[in-house]
Design a protein around this motif. Structure first.
Motif, PDB file in Angstrom:
ATOM      1  N   VAL A 269       0.853  -1.190   0.000  1.00 29.99           N
ATOM      2  CA  VAL A 269       0.000   0.000   0.000  1.00 29.99           C
ATOM      3  C   VAL A 269       0.889   1.240   0.000  1.00 29.99           C
ATOM      4  O   VAL A 269       1.837   1.342   0.780  1.00 29.99           O
ATOM      5  N   GLU A 270       0.571   2.216  -0.835  1.00 30.14           N
ATOM      6  CA  GLU A 270       1.511   3.292  -1.125  1.00 30.14           C
ATOM      7  C   GLU A 270       1.538   4.419  -0.098  1.00 30.14           C
ATOM      8  O   GLU A 270       2.604   4.927   0.243  1.00 30.14           O
ATOM      9  N   LYS A 271       0.369   4.858   0.415  1.00 33.75           N
ATOM     10  CA  LYS A 271       0.349   6.081   1.221  1.00 33.75           C
ATOM     11  C   LYS A 271      -0.088   5.854   2.663  1.00 33.75           C
ATOM     12  O   LYS A 271       0.573   6.314   3.583  1.00 33.75           O
ATOM     13  N   THR A 272      -1.217   5.182   2.875  1.00 28.40           N
ATOM     14  CA  THR A 272      -1.715   4.951   4.233  1.00 28.40           C
ATOM     15  C   THR A 272      -2.181   3.514   4.371  1.00 28.40           C
ATOM     16  O   THR A 272      -3.043   3.055   3.616  1.00 28.40           O
ATOM     17  N   LEU A 273      -1.608   2.814   5.356  1.00 27.57           N
ATOM     18  CA  LEU A 273      -2.039   1.468   5.716  1.00 27.57           C
ATOM     19  C   LEU A 273      -2.500   1.513   7.169  1.00 27.57           C
ATOM     20  O   LEU A 273      -1.710   1.779   8.073  1.00 27.57           O
TER      21      LEU A 273
ATOM     22  N   ILE B 150       5.953  -8.649  11.470  1.00 31.43           N
ATOM     23  CA  ILE B 150       6.120  -7.618  10.452  1.00 31.43           C
ATOM     24  C   ILE B 150       7.294  -8.019   9.558  1.00 31.43           C
ATOM     25  O   ILE B 150       8.320  -8.489  10.055  1.00 31.43           O
ATOM     26  N   PRO B 151       7.186  -7.843   8.245  1.00 32.02           N
ATOM     27  CA  PRO B 151       8.300  -8.231   7.370  1.00 32.02           C
ATOM     28  C   PRO B 151       9.540  -7.385   7.650  1.00 32.02           C
ATOM     29  O   PRO B 151       9.453  -6.292   8.209  1.00 32.02           O
ATOM     30  N   PRO B 152      10.704  -7.864   7.253  1.00 29.12           N
ATOM     31  CA  PRO B 152      11.938  -7.117   7.535  1.00 29.12           C
ATOM     32  C   PRO B 152      12.025  -5.788   6.795  1.00 29.12           C
ATOM     33  O   PRO B 152      12.766  -4.899   7.205  1.00 29.12           O
ATOM     34  N   ASN B 153      11.258  -5.632   5.710  1.00 28.35           N
ATOM     35  CA  ASN B 153      11.332  -4.391   4.946  1.00 28.35           C
ATOM     36  C   ASN B 153       9.963  -4.080   4.353  1.00 28.35           C
ATOM     37  O   ASN B 153       9.073  -4.934   4.310  1.00 28.35           O
ATOM     38  N   THR B 154       9.796  -2.851   3.891  1.00 26.80           N
ATOM     39  CA  THR B 154       8.553  -2.415   3.267  1.00 26.80           C
ATOM     40  C   THR B 154       8.864  -1.251   2.349  1.00 26.80           C
ATOM     41  O   THR B 154       9.946  -0.652   2.430  1.00 26.80           O
ATOM     42  N   ILE B 155       7.930  -0.917   1.452  1.00 24.56           N
ATOM     43  CA  ILE B 155       8.110   0.280   0.638  1.00 24.56           C
ATOM     44  C   ILE B 155       7.978   1.504   1.539  1.00 24.56           C
ATOM     45  O   ILE B 155       7.423   1.430   2.631  1.00 24.56           O
ATOM     46  N   ARG B 156       8.502   2.633   1.088  1.00 19.09           N
ATOM     47  CA  ARG B 156       8.370   3.846   1.881  1.00 19.09           C
ATOM     48  C   ARG B 156       6.920   4.317   1.822  1.00 19.09           C
ATOM     49  O   ARG B 156       6.377   4.584   0.755  1.00 19.09           O
ATOM     50  N   ARG B 157       6.312   4.420   2.984  1.00 14.80           N
ATOM     51  CA  ARG B 157       4.890   4.748   3.105  1.00 14.80           C
ATOM     52  C   ARG B 157       4.752   5.830   4.164  1.00 14.80           C
ATOM     53  O   ARG B 157       5.361   5.751   5.228  1.00 14.80           O
ATOM     54  N   GLN B 158       3.916   6.825   3.919  1.00 11.99           N
ATOM     55  CA  GLN B 158       3.821   7.947   4.841  1.00 11.99           C
ATOM     56  C   GLN B 158       3.240   7.540   6.191  1.00 11.99           C
ATOM     57  O   GLN B 158       3.715   7.958   7.242  1.00 11.99           O
ATOM     58  N   PHE B 159       2.194   6.706   6.187  1.00 10.92           N
ATOM     59  CA  PHE B 159       1.523   6.346   7.435  1.00 10.92           C
ATOM     60  C   PHE B 159       1.288   4.840   7.499  1.00 10.92           C
ATOM     61  O   PHE B 159       0.704   4.254   6.580  1.00 10.92           O
ATOM     62  N   THR B 160       1.719   4.234   8.622  1.00  9.82           N
ATOM     63  CA  THR B 160       1.471   2.821   8.882  1.00  9.82           C
ATOM     64  C   THR B 160       0.957   2.699  10.312  1.00  9.82           C
ATOM     65  O   THR B 160       1.689   2.970  11.269  1.00  9.82           O
TER      66      THR B 160
END
Length: 608
Positions: free
Chosen positions: A305-309, A320-330
């Protein structure tokens, strides 16, 4: 040349309590002049607002609007578009009619039907009452109606089904009741349908399935019943779906998760049986699935998910996975997640909330200094104080307290005999924030973003009153949250306590009439127990700039006390702009026993 310009320009004065005055020869069609005169009388019954309309159709393609006289602080937003070549009758004709943010207190004008070339009507943020005129159904060119944030009431009229050219319809934040009329299914050209913020009941009619071109559907904050209908999963053009606190039951039909164009999916506060997310949901820009009884692990594609999850307050498990895409809000608060949060994940998470989970290891606090990370109660250990304050150096209580007092969103202040500590020193952006004050015994944990305000780094988490009608000390400020905020005290003596929550509405003030349309609604929890469900702050306040206090009794058994305010999807989200909502609180007073810090006031206590 100057003389020719003056002859071409027509100035029309409409005093909404009187008649129209022509200051030059008329370029608009005479019938539309008369319609403007009647519209002025209908939308402003008390005559407090006077607008000056300048016919600049030939020069600018609009009838310009200027405020001639109005109440203080009123700044309207108008666009009355016109076209001088739409016909061959040598007249200009009005093609759009927008009067927004004027606090007009009258009724919707049937006379708009005489502006036969109008395609768009917008009366957003006024104070208009009544219902939608049946006369508008004759406007064959009408494609867009926005009546957002008014006080329209009664049933949604079935004659809306006759507006066959409509592509946009918003009735958001009004007082419509009854069922959703099946006639809306006849609006086969409709692309946007917004019914949020009303008092609608019943089920969503099957006739809505006939709207094949729908791209945006919102029906949040209503009192519907039944389950989420299967036909929503067949709206293949859908790009945005918002179902906050609708009254509908889960689970969510699986077909909705497979709509390929649905980039913005928001469903929250929906009761129903436990269910799991599909393993391969479509990638999205926004995914909000909050408090809907989700179980199982988080699917791999959800991390794309790109912006808010936002998956808060569910029953999700796993790591939680070791990495993720850069996302503004999680936002992952209030689940049962385990394992650890890797540095690589933190670096791509500017605003991350993992509070109220079961991570097995304490966080690496120094690895996330540049981001906003909320670690409050994110892990469990043998040291409960370290769990409460995971990134502090406090591991044991230097002493035990019998009270704490907080001036929320403000500075330190003395009120009567009590000294209230302020929390204004914390950063204004509290999207994912855990704050405590050194040499004190209290703090707060805040989570959530004000979605749709187009501002990632706003200062809306604290409020400051500009009114001289409110107490300049305790009630002049407030802290606000778009989702959830927990105020807590620690190192307390065990025993019985009195909690007093102090409130005042200092944001939706009545200088502008349309602020009276606003509703603030939220839930209150003390020690994990819901003590107020769907708390109607607006009704309790009985107006703006009026302070009130609600007391409770509770018990401390483990040296800590928690007070949580939670936005459960109810209330207005579009005043004064879209993306403005959520609980506010002015101050908190917590005292051991009833007699320990008794003020001069008498309170009716509520047990917890």
């Amino acid at each position: 040349m100057l003389m020719m310009f003056q002859l071409c320009q027509v100035m029309v004065m409409i005093s909404f309590s009187s008649s129209i005055t022509l200051l030059a020869s008329d370029q608009l069609h005479p019938g539309e002049d008369e319609a403007l005169r009647q519209i002025g009388k209908t939308v402003n019954e008390d005559g407090q607002i006077s607008l000056k309309f300048v016919d600049s159709c030939q020069q600018k393609g609009v009838v310009e609007t200027e405020l001639n006289s109005a109440p203080p602080n009123l700044e309207g937003n108008s666009t009355i578009g016109c076209n001088c070549s739409i016909t061959d009758d040598n007249y200009c004709h009005i093609t759009s009619f927008l009067l927004k943010d004027y606090s007009l207190p009258g009724r919707l004008p049937p006379e708009l039907a005489n502006l036969t070339y109008v395609k768009k009507i917008d009366f957003t943020r006024n104070y208009i009452y009544g219902t939608i005129p049946v006369e508008w159904a004759s406007m064959k060119n009408l494609s867009s109606i926005s009546l957002t944030a008014n006080r329209l009431s009664g049933n949604i009229p079935g004659h809306l089904g006759s507006f066959t050219a409509l592509t946009y319809l918003s009735l958001e934040s009004n007082q419509f009741s009854g069922v959703v009329p099946p006639e809306l299914g006849e609006l086969v050209s409709l692309e946007t349908l917004i019914l949020s913020g009303n008092k609608l009941v019943g089920t969503l009619p099957e006739e809505l399935a006939q709207i094949k071109n729908l791209t945006d559907f919102r029906v949040s904050d209503n009192n519907l019943n039944g389950t989420v209908p299967e036909f929503i999963g067949k709206w293949n053009q859908l790009r945005k779906l918002e179902l906050y606190a609708t009254g509908l039951q889960g689970p969510i039909p699986p077909a909705i998760f497979h709509l390929e164009k649905l980039s913005d999916l928001r469903i929250a506060d929906m009761p129903g049986p436990e269910f799991q997310l599909p393993k391969k949901p479509i990638e999205r820009k926004y995914l909000v699935l909050r408090n809907i009884n989700l179980t199982g692990t988080i699917p791999e594609n959800a991390w794309k998910v790109e912006k808010t999850l936002d998956l808060t307050f569910n029953k999700l498990v796993g790591e939680i996975p070791p990495n993720t895409i850069r996302r503004q809000f999680t936002f992952l608060s209030g689940n049962k997640l385990t394992g650890t949060v890797q540095d690589s994940f933190l670096q791509n998470s500017p605003n991350l909330d993992v509070s109220y989970n079961n991570f097995s290891r304490a966080p690496r606090c120094n690895s996330s200094n540049e981001n906003n990370i909320n670690w409050f109660r994110s892990s469990s250990s043998n040291n409960k104080l370290s769990d409460l304050l995971p990134c502090s150096e406090i591991s044991r209580c230097p002493k035990y307290y019998r009270s704490f007092h907080i001036n929320c969103g403000g500075q330190d202040v003395k009120n009567r005999r009590i000294w209230y500590e302020g929390d204004k020193g914390s950063e204004s952006n509290a999207a994912a924030r855990s704050y405590y004050r050194l040499r004190s015994n209290r703090g707060f944990s805040s989570t959530g973003d004000f979605m749709d305000d187009d501002n990632f780094y706003n200062d809306k988490y604290t409020l400051q009153s500009n009114s001289n009608l409110i107490d300049s000390g305790l009630y002049a400020t407030a802290r606000k949250t778009p989702l959830s905020i927990t105020y807590y005290g620690y190192c307390l003596e065990n025993g019985n306590y009195t909690v007093r929550l102090h409130f005042a509405e200092i944001e939706f003030t009545y200088e502008k009439l349309y602020n009276k349309v606003a509703r603030r609604v939220f839930d209150i929890y003390i020690q994990g127990i819901q003590v107020q469900k769907v708390f109607n702050f607006t009704e309790e306040a009985k107006g703006s700039n009026r302070n009130f206090t609600i007391p409770f009794n509770t018990t401390v058994t483990d040296r800590t006390l928690e007070i949580r305010l939670y936005w459960a999807g109810k209330g207005t989200t579009v005043i004064p702009i879209r993306g403005n909502y959520g609980p506010i609180i002015s101050a908190i007073s917590v005292c051991y026993m009833f007699f320990f810090c008794l003020s001069f006031e008498t309170y009716r206590l509520q047990g917890v």
